[in-house]
Design an enzyme around this catalytic site. Structure first.
Site, PDB file in Angstrom:
ATOM      1  N   CYS A  75      40.254 -63.111  -2.249  1.00 49.24           N
ATOM      2  CA  CYS A  75      40.679 -62.037  -2.609  1.00 49.24           C
ATOM      3  C   CYS A  75      39.452 -61.029  -3.127  1.00 49.24           C
ATOM      4  O   CYS A  75      38.281 -61.926  -3.515  1.00 49.24           O
ATOM      5  CB  CYS A  75      41.513 -62.037  -3.777  1.00 49.24           C
ATOM      6  SG  CYS A  75      43.101 -62.769  -3.285  1.00 49.24           S
ATOM      7  N   GLU A 124      47.476 -53.596  -8.229  1.00 53.74           N
ATOM      8  CA  GLU A 124      46.758 -53.524  -7.247  1.00 53.74           C
ATOM      9  C   GLU A 124      47.452 -52.854  -5.884  1.00 53.74           C
ATOM     10  O   GLU A 124      48.472 -53.386  -5.426  1.00 53.74           O
ATOM     11  CB  GLU A 124      45.899 -54.794  -6.703  1.00 53.74           C
ATOM     12  CG  GLU A 124      44.990 -55.147  -7.612  1.00 53.74           C
ATOM     13  CD  GLU A 124      44.225 -56.742  -7.457  1.00 53.74           C
ATOM     14  OE1 GLU A 124      43.287 -56.882  -7.888  1.00 53.74           O
ATOM     15  OE2 GLU A 124      44.880 -57.427  -6.182  1.00 53.74           O
TER      16      GLU A 124
END
Length: 198
Positions: A75, A124
Site C-alpha cells: 500500500c 482514502e
C-alpha cells in the site's frame, strides 16, 4: 522532496481530496493520520506471480496505522504530481525490493474509511492495482513483518478473519467476483479519480 519519500516517511506528503476525488492540497503524511484523518489519495497493490499466487504481507509491528495486520502486497500514498504506476513501482521497491513486469488497474474507484484499534483513522480514495512480479521478494523490515505467497483460495479465506486489514476485506469482496487474479480484467484508466493519472 527528493529521495526522502523513499526513505523517510517524516518527509512524505499526501494528496488531499474533495469528495469527488479532486486534489485540494497536500499535507504531511504522519501528521495527517489521527482520529480525524482527512480524505486523501492512496493505492493498494496485489503482487501476483505467473502461477496466480498473491503475495500477502503482514504490516510491520511499529506501523502507526493498523500495525501487524495481514493484508495485500503493498500500500502507499502517491506523492503530489506522481502518477499511479510510478507510485506503485516506488513502493514495491521500498517495501518489497521488487520490480514489476506488468501492471493492471483493477478497482479504480475503491474508497474506504476504517478506524484502527488505537483510534487512528484511514480515510482514502484507494485505487487497486495488480502487478506481476519479477525476481525475488526482499521485504523491508521497517515496512513488512512477514510476506507469504498464497493461492487465491487462501487469500479469500484470509478475508474472513479479523487479523486481516479492513481494506483487504472490502477489496476482496469486490475482487472475488472477478475470478482468479490472473483473470482480473483491466479497468478503464479514465475511471481513476481526477487527482491522479495512470
Amino acid at each position: 522532496m527528493g529521495t526522502s519519500k523513499d526513505t523517510d516517511a517524516r518527509g512524505e506528503e499526501i494528496v488531499l481530496l474533495d469528495p469527488a476525488g479532486r486534489a485540494v492540497g497536500t499535507a504531511p503524511k504522519i501528521a495527517s493520520h489521527h482520529g480525524d484523518t482527512p480524505f486523501h489519495l492512496a493505492f493498494s497493490c496485489y503482487l501476483v506471480d505467473e502461477g496466480g499466487r498473491v503475495l500477502i504481507t503482514q504490516r510491520a509491528h511499529q506501523k502507526l496505522t493498523f500495525p501487524s495486520v495481514w493484508t495485500n502486497s503493498c500500500c502507499g500514498h502517491p506523492a503530489p504530481g506522481e502518477g499511479l504506476r510510478e507510485a506503485v513501482q516506488r513502493r514495491l521497491r521500498t517495501e518489497l525490493g521488487v520490480t514489476v513486469t506488468a501492471m493492471t488497474l483493477t478497482l479504480p474507484k475503491f474508497a474506504y474509511r476504517a478506524v484502527a484499534a488505537n483510534g487512528v483513522v484511514e480515510n482514502e480514495q484507494c485505487p487497486v492495482v495488480r502487478a506481476m512480479s519479477a525476481g525475488p521478494v526482499r521485504p523491508n523490515p521497517a515496512e513488512v513483518a512477514s510476506a507469504e505467497w498464497r493461492d487465491w483460495d487462501a487469500c479469500l479465506d484470509l478475508a474472513g478473519h479479523p487479523e486481516s486489514s479492513p481494506w483487504y476485506r472490502l477489496q476482496l469482496a469486490e475482487l472475488a467476483p472477478l475470478g482468479a487474479p490472473l483473470d482480473w480484467p483491466a479497468a478503464e484508466t479514465s475511471l481513476l479519480p481526477p487527482a491522479i493519472a495512470w
